[in-house]
Scaffold this active site. Sequence first.
Site, PDB file in Angstrom:
ATOM      1  N   PRO A   1      72.338  71.136  43.161  1.00 53.51           N
ATOM      2  CG  PRO A   1      70.946  71.940  41.458  1.00 53.51           C
ATOM      3  CD  PRO A   1      70.915  71.386  42.862  1.00 53.51           C
TER       4      PRO A   1
ATOM      5  CB  CYS B   1     106.813  83.221  38.340  1.00 51.73           C
ATOM      6  SG  CYS B   1     106.570  84.983  38.357  1.00 51.73           S
TER       7      CYS B   1
ATOM      8  CE1 TYR C   1      90.035  69.905  41.427  1.00 53.89           C
ATOM      9  CE2 TYR C   1      89.211  71.669  40.037  1.00 53.89           C
ATOM     10  CZ  TYR C   1      89.334  71.084  41.279  1.00 53.89           C
ATOM     11  OH  TYR C   1      88.758  71.675  42.366  1.00 53.89           O
TER      12      TYR C   1
ATOM     13  NE  ARG D   1      81.085  70.491  37.667  1.00 52.47           N
ATOM     14  CZ  ARG D   1      82.366  70.632  38.026  1.00 52.47           C
ATOM     15  NH1 ARG D   1      83.153  71.407  37.344  1.00 52.47           N
ATOM     16  NH2 ARG D   1      82.835  69.977  39.079  1.00 52.47           N
TER      17      ARG D   1
HETATM   18  N1  LLP Z   1      76.635  69.370  47.536  1.00 55.00           N
HETATM   19  C1  LLP Z   1      77.795  69.106  48.183  1.00 55.00           C
HETATM   20  C2  LLP Z   1      77.730  68.568  49.543  1.00 55.00           C
HETATM   21  C3  LLP Z   1      79.022  69.327  47.552  1.00 55.00           C
HETATM   22  O1  LLP Z   1      80.149  69.046  48.188  1.00 55.00           O
HETATM   23  C4  LLP Z   1      79.043  69.851  46.224  1.00 55.00           C
HETATM   24  C5  LLP Z   1      80.308  70.108  45.542  1.00 55.00           C
HETATM   25  C6  LLP Z   1      77.811  70.144  45.615  1.00 55.00           C
HETATM   26  C7  LLP Z   1      76.630  69.879  46.291  1.00 55.00           C
HETATM   27  C8  LLP Z   1      77.728  70.712  44.230  1.00 55.00           C
HETATM   28  O2  LLP Z   1      78.264  69.866  43.283  1.00 55.00           O
HETATM   29  P1  LLP Z   1      78.095  70.202  41.717  1.00 55.00           P
HETATM   30  O3  LLP Z   1      76.630  70.124  41.387  1.00 55.00           O
HETATM   31  O4  LLP Z   1      78.640  71.556  41.508  1.00 55.00           O
HETATM   32  O5  LLP Z   1      78.888  69.163  41.052  1.00 55.00           O
HETATM   33  N2  LLP Z   1      86.169  72.587  42.438  1.00 55.00           N
HETATM   34  C9  LLP Z   1      85.753  71.425  41.708  1.00 55.00           C
HETATM   35  C10 LLP Z   1      84.387  70.929  42.143  1.00 55.00           C
HETATM   36  C11 LLP Z   1      84.279  70.623  43.620  1.00 55.00           C
HETATM   37  C12 LLP Z   1      82.879  70.209  44.043  1.00 55.00           C
HETATM   38  C13 LLP Z   1      82.743  70.167  45.517  1.00 55.00           C
HETATM   39  N3  LLP Z   1      81.446  69.849  46.034  1.00 55.00           N
HETATM   40  C14 LLP Z   1      85.812  71.752  40.219  1.00 55.00           C
HETATM   41  O6  LLP Z   1      86.215  72.838  39.849  1.00 55.00           O
HETATM   42  O7  LLP Z   1      85.495  70.895  39.393  1.00 55.00           O
END
Ligand code: LLP
Length: 430
Positions: free
Chosen positions: A290, A358, A332, A292
């Site tokens: 995890p 800008c 996004y 986020r």
């Molecule tokens: N594991 C892998 C292989 C990943 O690619 C990611 C996120 C995670 C774990 C963690 O995912 P989470 O639990 O955070 O959802 N910049 C985007 C999010 C990109 C996520 C990329 N990979 C945003 O601001 O929403």
Amino acid sequence: MTPRPMTALNPFHTRNGVLHAESVALSDIATDFGTPCWVYSRQALEEALDDFQQELAGLDALVCYAVKANSNLAVLDVLARRGAGFDIVSAGELKRVLAAGADPQRIVFSGVGKTAAEMELALNTMELALNTGILCFNVESAPELERLNAVAGKLGKRAPISLRVNPDVDAGTHPYISTGLKENKFGVAYDEARALYRQAAALAHLEVSGIDCHIGSQLLDAAPFAEALDKLLVLVDQLAGDGIELQHIDLGGGLGIRYSDADVPTSVHAYLQPLLAKLKGRPLRILLEPGRRLVGNAGVLLTRVEYLKPGEVKNFAIVDAAMNDLSRPALYGSWHDIVPVAARAGDAAKWEIVGPICESGDFLGHGRELTLAEGDLLAILSAGAYGMVMSSNYNTRPRAAEVMVDGREAHLVRRRESAEELYALEQRLP
Ligand code: LLP
């Protein structure tokens, strides 16, 4: 891990009319550290990790925090002290987690484009750490298997591997952050995974250790995770039949958080229980990645209103944070709640909350109903994940300071950059 004492207060709450992080007023943080400024709550980080640890208590399981979500050393340190491992995707992240004191045996290395140099660094980390090694390379393609085997061979080592299998399930999230479909660049195709495992098992310098997947990010529904796990378990059984016994299963990250009242995220309990039920009785260590969910709601971006520009069509509130700080809205179309640090009396109006950059895409929120005056402080909520890590120096804007609140104390955990530092690596022609 000792559980935190139950606290009645949300880490971010209003006290005496002023928004606080734990026991520190955000207005005091603005005075002491300036704006824009990222503010994290240690309590919120720990509570978010505890949610996972409590569900996994007594099981052979490891939460590998996805460092890409927020890689500040203080964040890594708080999570490591509470037993988290790490999911990294670059040499830079590897160096960071080691600098934060991480145990290499709690590090998994993900990513579609690992270079030979990065592999070597990760394999050599083993030496630094008395040959214990990183826990696993999450391999995403056949050529990566070959490359890792060659690099490990050159160093006279065996690299522990897992294959990131693409289960082809629809995570139902934003197309830019959905990763588990056939059309995505990630992982190896489900139908090809079995053959690839056999290939990996035959390579002298690889040690087949596990299987992993990551289907997307900001999932509010638990069902796609269970669907992905079902598919992976079919493969686990087929592989056992082939004589390949896996040691662990890594279910990736992706669990969503609340950004607005429209989001009703699944609880960690409701997310994990169906998965744990399916894994019950299997001799598989459980890994999760995890990002986020651990940090997203543990941070806000604090900003000050510079100018108010009411107009015929729209009212603009120009603040001192911008898309270079928090790029998610521009990138996004993401929603972040924006609240005043101290609410003021008076009629509310609809404001476009925009930065000084800008570009018309430089907005943090559209049409927010607020009562504002110049100089007011605003908090952009749920900004702890994919905030600072995705910020840039566009318009030669120094990146904002980061502060972590721990009870009554606010600690500067990354100082604000200076403009001079931004061009210090450059030079004029001779
Ligand atoms: N594991 C892998 C292989 C990943 O690619 C990611 C996120 C995670 C774990 C963690 O995912 P989470 O639990 O955070 O959802 N910049 C985007 C999010 C990109 C996520 C990329 N990979 C945003 O601001 O929403």
